[in-house]
Design a protein around this motif. Structure first.
Motif, PDB file in Angstrom:
ATOM      1  N   VAL A   1       0.862  -1.187   0.000  1.00 14.08           N
ATOM      2  CA  VAL A   1       0.000   0.000   0.000  1.00 14.08           C
ATOM      3  C   VAL A   1       0.898   1.236   0.000  1.00 14.08           C
ATOM      4  O   VAL A   1       1.775   1.378   0.854  1.00 14.08           O
ATOM      5  CB  VAL A   1      -0.925   0.017   1.231  1.00 14.08           C
ATOM      6  CG1 VAL A   1      -1.829   1.247   1.189  1.00 14.08           C
ATOM      7  CG2 VAL A   1      -1.770  -1.265   1.286  1.00 14.08           C
ATOM      8  N   VAL A   2       0.683   2.110  -0.966  1.00 15.81           N
ATOM      9  CA  VAL A   2       1.447   3.352  -1.057  1.00 15.81           C
ATOM     10  C   VAL A   2       0.682   4.429  -0.304  1.00 15.81           C
ATOM     11  O   VAL A   2      -0.482   4.712  -0.610  1.00 15.81           O
ATOM     12  CB  VAL A   2       1.673   3.770  -2.520  1.00 15.81           C
ATOM     13  CG1 VAL A   2       2.597   4.991  -2.588  1.00 15.81           C
ATOM     14  CG2 VAL A   2       2.264   2.617  -3.322  1.00 15.81           C
ATOM     15  N   THR A   3       1.326   5.020   0.696  1.00 18.31           N
ATOM     16  CA  THR A   3       0.617   5.900   1.629  1.00 18.31           C
ATOM     17  C   THR A   3       1.090   7.348   1.602  1.00 18.31           C
ATOM     18  O   THR A   3       0.585   8.180   2.349  1.00 18.31           O
ATOM     19  CB  THR A   3       0.770   5.363   3.065  1.00 18.31           C
ATOM     20  OG1 THR A   3       2.172   5.237   3.359  1.00 18.31           O
ATOM     21  CG2 THR A   3       0.117   3.998   3.211  1.00 18.31           C
ATOM     22  N   GLY A   4       2.061   7.673   0.743  1.00 17.29           N
ATOM     23  CA  GLY A   4       2.560   9.045   0.691  1.00 17.29           C
ATOM     24  C   GLY A   4       3.414   9.257  -0.538  1.00 17.29           C
ATOM     25  O   GLY A   4       3.725   8.306  -1.273  1.00 17.29           O
ATOM     26  N   ASN A   5       3.809  10.476  -0.774  1.00 20.01           N
ATOM     27  CA  ASN A   5       4.576  10.815  -1.969  1.00 20.01           C
ATOM     28  C   ASN A   5       5.893  10.048  -2.019  1.00 20.01           C
ATOM     29  O   ASN A   5       6.622   9.973  -1.026  1.00 20.01           O
ATOM     30  CB  ASN A   5       4.846  12.319  -2.019  1.00 20.01           C
ATOM     31  CG  ASN A   5       5.620  12.706  -3.258  1.00 20.01           C
ATOM     32  OD1 ASN A   5       6.837  12.696  -3.255  1.00 20.01           O
ATOM     33  ND2 ASN A   5       4.908  13.031  -4.331  1.00 20.01           N
TER      34      ASN A   5
END
Length: 204
Positions: free
Chosen positions: A91-95
């Motif tokens: 899961v990608v949660t930020g820049n």
């Protein structure tokens, strides 16, 4: 341009119980996570054992064996391109622009510390510069994680502290914090979390 790579295959006798639920939907959720958090130009590829159709702009590379094993997770290294390689349970949660930039300029791959053995790396996420196709070309079926450890590598925990994190090793108990990429491993995947878990806001 940076490549984002993952793999999807239908469960077979070598698949563990905790990795039998993956479908095209998981690939598309992963793509959207990168699209929301990566402003650099990128292409998204999915290695598979058969042609697949996706609703998102995902390139399917159907060159895996008919019954892949986890060792085939080495296959994307054959591209020899700057790459972020992740599993479907990510899961990608930020820049992550800076992570892509690092892949475009770094001399060697970077891997997270194994959350259960901090003295060694794991393959939860791989930041891969150009020119490391030898990892795939020289692979002879060894365990993919043990094989990666034989190559020179940096540790993402030192390069980007607190930004590439294991769910069970950090995020589950400490929260998302400054995490940019959260990787799951073993049992307990995103779809098994309570509906109000904060990380599910990023898994859409």
């Amino acid at each position: 341009m940076i490549t984002v790579a993952t793999l999807l295959w239908d469960a077979n006798p070598t698949s563990f119980a905790f990795s039998r639920q993956y479908t095209e939907d998981w690939v598309e959720r992963l793509y959207r996570g990168f699209a929301r958090n990566l402003t650099r130009p990128f292409r998204f590829v999915c290695y598979s054992e058969k042609p697949r159709t996706f609703a998102e702009p995902i390139v399917c590379i159907p060159t895996l064996p008919a019954k892949p094993t986890y060792g085939d997770c080495i296959k994307p290294y054959e591209l020899g391109a700057p790459m972020i390689l992740v599993g479907l349970d990510t899961v990608v949660t930020g820049n992550i622009d800076h992570l892509a930039d690092w892949c475009l300029a770094a001399p060697r791959i970077a891997l997270p510390r194994d959350p259960y053995n901090l003295q060694q790396a794991c393959n939860g996420v791989a930041l891969v510069p150009e020119g490391w196709q030898c990892i795939a070309q020289e692979h002879a079926g060894e365990n993919d994680m043990e094989w990666l450890r034989t190559f020179p590598h940096d540790l993402t925990d030192e390069l980007f502290p607190g930004q590439i994190q294991s769910f069970k090793g950090a995020v589950r108990d400490r929260g998302i914090g400054d995490t940019r990429i959260c990787y799951f491993h073993g049992a307990e995947k995103p779809h098994q979390l309570p509906a109000d878990h904060p990380i599910l806001e990023h898994w859409v």
